[in-house]
Design a protein around this motif. Structure first.
Motif, PDB file in Angstrom:
ATOM      1  N   ALA A 168     -19.190   2.708  34.785  1.00 30.83           N
ATOM      2  CA  ALA A 168     -19.220   3.749  35.821  1.00 30.83           C
ATOM      3  C   ALA A 168     -20.598   4.384  35.913  1.00 30.83           C
ATOM      4  O   ALA A 168     -21.108   4.636  37.012  1.00 30.83           O
ATOM      5  CB  ALA A 168     -18.163   4.806  35.526  1.00 30.83           C
ATOM      6  N   GLY A 169     -21.215   4.661  34.768  1.00 26.76           N
ATOM      7  CA  GLY A 169     -22.545   5.248  34.772  1.00 26.76           C
ATOM      8  C   GLY A 169     -23.571   4.349  35.432  1.00 26.76           C
ATOM      9  O   GLY A 169     -24.421   4.803  36.212  1.00 26.76           O
ATOM     10  N   LEU A 170     -23.487   3.056  35.155  1.00 29.53           N
ATOM     11  CA  LEU A 170     -24.412   2.093  35.769  1.00 29.53           C
ATOM     12  C   LEU A 170     -24.157   1.953  37.265  1.00 29.53           C
ATOM     13  O   LEU A 170     -25.100   1.805  38.049  1.00 29.53           O
ATOM     14  CB  LEU A 170     -24.280   0.740  35.075  1.00 29.53           C
ATOM     15  N   LEU A 171     -22.894   2.008  37.661  1.00 24.56           N
ATOM     16  CA  LEU A 171     -22.576   1.912  39.080  1.00 24.56           C
ATOM     17  C   LEU A 171     -23.132   3.100  39.862  1.00 24.56           C
ATOM     18  O   LEU A 171     -23.659   2.935  40.970  1.00 24.56           O
ATOM     19  CB  LEU A 171     -21.053   1.813  39.280  1.00 24.56           C
ATOM     20  N   VAL A 172     -23.011   4.295  39.295  1.00 23.03           N
ATOM     21  CA  VAL A 172     -23.558   5.479  39.958  1.00 23.03           C
ATOM     22  C   VAL A 172     -25.071   5.350  40.098  1.00 23.03           C
ATOM     23  O   VAL A 172     -25.640   5.628  41.156  1.00 23.03           O
ATOM     24  CB  VAL A 172     -23.194   6.760  39.176  1.00 23.03           C
ATOM     25  N   ALA A 173     -25.739   4.919  39.021  1.00 26.90           N
ATOM     26  CA  ALA A 173     -27.194   4.758  39.074  1.00 26.90           C
ATOM     27  C   ALA A 173     -27.593   3.697  40.100  1.00 26.90           C
ATOM     28  O   ALA A 173     -28.547   3.894  40.874  1.00 26.90           O
ATOM     29  CB  ALA A 173     -27.718   4.379  37.691  1.00 26.90           C
ATOM     30  N   SER A 174     -26.871   2.593  40.127  1.00 28.65           N
ATOM     31  CA  SER A 174     -27.180   1.522  41.080  1.00 28.65           C
ATOM     32  C   SER A 174     -26.930   1.975  42.511  1.00 28.65           C
ATOM     33  O   SER A 174     -27.709   1.670  43.427  1.00 28.65           O
ATOM     34  CB  SER A 174     -26.328   0.290  40.770  1.00 28.65           C
ATOM     35  N   PHE A 175     -25.861   2.712  42.708  1.00 24.83           N
ATOM     36  CA  PHE A 175     -25.549   3.257  44.039  1.00 24.83           C
ATOM     37  C   PHE A 175     -26.663   4.190  44.507  1.00 24.83           C
ATOM     38  O   PHE A 175     -27.090   4.156  45.663  1.00 24.83           O
ATOM     39  CB  PHE A 175     -24.216   3.998  43.986  1.00 24.83           C
ATOM     40  N   GLY A 176     -27.127   5.031  43.589  1.00 23.49           N
ATOM     41  CA  GLY A 176     -28.207   5.947  43.943  1.00 23.49           C
ATOM     42  C   GLY A 176     -29.475   5.206  44.324  1.00 23.49           C
ATOM     43  O   GLY A 176     -30.131   5.548  45.321  1.00 23.49           O
ATOM     44  N   GLN A 177     -29.827   4.186  43.554  1.00 30.78           N
ATOM     45  CA  GLN A 177     -31.026   3.402  43.858  1.00 30.78           C
ATOM     46  C   GLN A 177     -30.922   2.742  45.226  1.00 30.78           C
ATOM     47  O   GLN A 177     -31.910   2.638  45.950  1.00 30.78           O
ATOM     48  CB  GLN A 177     -31.245   2.356  42.772  1.00 30.78           C
ATOM     49  N   ARG A 178     -29.742   2.332  45.586  1.00 28.91           N
ATOM     50  CA  ARG A 178     -29.532   1.672  46.867  1.00 28.91           C
ATOM     51  C   ARG A 178     -29.850   2.599  48.032  1.00 28.91           C
ATOM     52  O   ARG A 178     -30.255   2.145  49.110  1.00 28.91           O
ATOM     53  CB  ARG A 178     -28.081   1.199  46.935  1.00 28.91           C
ATOM     54  N   TYR A 179     -29.658   3.898  47.822  1.00 28.68           N
ATOM     55  CA  TYR A 179     -29.877   4.863  48.900  1.00 28.68           C
ATOM     56  C   TYR A 179     -31.105   5.749  48.639  1.00 28.68           C
ATOM     57  O   TYR A 179     -31.206   6.858  49.152  1.00 28.68           O
ATOM     58  CB  TYR A 179     -28.626   5.713  49.097  1.00 28.68           C
ATOM     59  N   GLY A 180     -32.010   5.250  47.810  1.00 30.15           N
ATOM     60  CA  GLY A 180     -33.294   5.923  47.630  1.00 30.15           C
ATOM     61  C   GLY A 180     -33.326   7.037  46.617  1.00 30.15           C
ATOM     62  O   GLY A 180     -34.309   7.781  46.549  1.00 30.15           O
ATOM     63  N   ALA A 181     -32.271   7.170  45.806  1.00 26.89           N
ATOM     64  CA  ALA A 181     -32.251   8.180  44.750  1.00 26.89           C
ATOM     65  C   ALA A 181     -32.220   7.474  43.400  1.00 26.89           C
ATOM     66  O   ALA A 181     -31.740   6.344  43.297  1.00 26.89           O
ATOM     67  CB  ALA A 181     -31.037   9.094  44.889  1.00 26.89           C
ATOM     68  N   SER A 182     -32.736   8.113  42.392  1.00 27.26           N
ATOM     69  CA  SER A 182     -32.736   7.468  41.080  1.00 27.26           C
ATOM     70  C   SER A 182     -32.694   8.510  39.980  1.00 27.26           C
ATOM     71  O   SER A 182     -33.110   9.663  40.174  1.00 27.26           O
ATOM     72  CB  SER A 182     -33.975   6.583  40.909  1.00 27.26           C
ATOM     73  N   LEU A 183     -32.193   8.103  38.833  1.00 26.54           N
ATOM     74  CA  LEU A 183     -32.200   8.937  37.643  1.00 26.54           C
ATOM     75  C   LEU A 183     -33.437   8.595  36.817  1.00 26.54           C
ATOM     76  O   LEU A 183     -33.926   7.463  36.876  1.00 26.54           O
ATOM     77  CB  LEU A 183     -30.926   8.685  36.823  1.00 26.54           C
ATOM     78  N   PRO A 184     -33.956   9.545  36.038  1.00 28.06           N
ATOM     79  CA  PRO A 184     -35.203   9.317  35.307  1.00 28.06           C
ATOM     80  C   PRO A 184     -35.020   8.476  34.042  1.00 28.06           C
ATOM     81  O   PRO A 184     -35.552   8.805  32.973  1.00 28.06           O
ATOM     82  CB  PRO A 184     -35.658  10.738  34.966  1.00 28.06           C
TER      83      PRO A 184
END
Length: 255
Positions: A168-184
């Protein structure tokens, strides 16, 4: 609660901060009710005002040291009013337990490197842990995780929760990257932190169960019909808030 948490997370600002302030006050009330602190309503009022002060200081942009000083002042007042040494410890611990719930989600929401994506990661890890641990444990059974505290929890559920939280954590991060957001963090770093958060979430659940057993109660309260109290719903999320707070303080002690 899920719908309210997501809606206020989207709105941010005062709405989001007040949502978590309400949760923190409910936690203080439940904790002090369970542990039998007297004079109960006076102690609850003082500690509740302390949480209100923390929220206002956050919204006004106060610094770490001022917030810490105000926290200590209300802690001292609550401890002074409570009768008996043991009750003073319970009063102080209720405030310390509630403070991360009040402060960490709004801090994450406003953090320039985390924002709403960081919140979604926290939610996803906790919810995936809870759901997967329950269904994996029921399906596979096996050795008990900690029978003296929680007789129904199993090691299979524990492992299932960790695996689901990592995904789930990886999916959220991947979803964010897809829409131009990212975690540090890199994806391996997010996976590792998701594992730590999932373990913390399940330990937090066990910790709250231990407190309820000590106080000889089934639920922290009856505030949520059929689901117990706020502490029963947020024990795992509280532990993840604590992990995130430690990470943020390590990276930026003034946060």
């Amino acid at each position: 609660m899920v719908a309210a948490a997501l809606l206020t997370a989207y709105l941010g600002g005062w709405a989001f901060a007040l949502f978590w302030l309400a949760a923190g006050i409910a936690i203080v009330v439940e904790w002090t009710d369970m542990t039998g602190i007297e004079p109960r309503r006076l102690v609850q009022g003082i500690l509740g005002l302390g949480l209100v002060a923390l929220t206002l200081l956050f919204l006004l942009g106060a610094g770490f040291w001022l917030t810490s000083a105000v926290s200590l002042a209300f802690l001292a007042a609550g401890a002074f009013i409570a009768s008996g040494a043991q009750k003073r410890v319970w009063a102080v611990s209720s405030f310390i337990y509630a403070a991360p719930i009040v402060l960490v989600p709004p801090i994450v929401r406003d953090h320039p490197d985390l924002g709403i994506l960081g919140l979604l990661w926290m939610f996803a890890v906790v919810w995936a842990t809870d759901i997967a641990a329950y269904f994996t444990g029921r399906a596979l059974g096996g050795p008990k995780l900690c029978p003296p505290i929680s007789p129904k929890k199993t090691w299979s559920g524990f492992i299932g929760g960790v695996v689901a939280a990592t995904v789930a954590g990886l999916l959220v991060a991947s979803f964010g990257q897809r829409y131009g957001a990212s975690l540090p963090l890199t994806l391996p770093g997010i996976a590792a932190l998701s594992v730590v958060a999932s373990v913390a979430s399940q330990v937090g659940d066990l910790g709250e169960s231990a407190l309820k057993r000590h106080c000889q109660v089934k639920d922290s309260s009856h505030l949520i019909p059929g689901h117990g109290g706020v502490m029963d719903r947020l024990d795992g999320f509280w532990a993840v808030c604590l992990i995130v707070a430690l990470v943020l303080l390590t990276v930026d002690p003034t946060v």
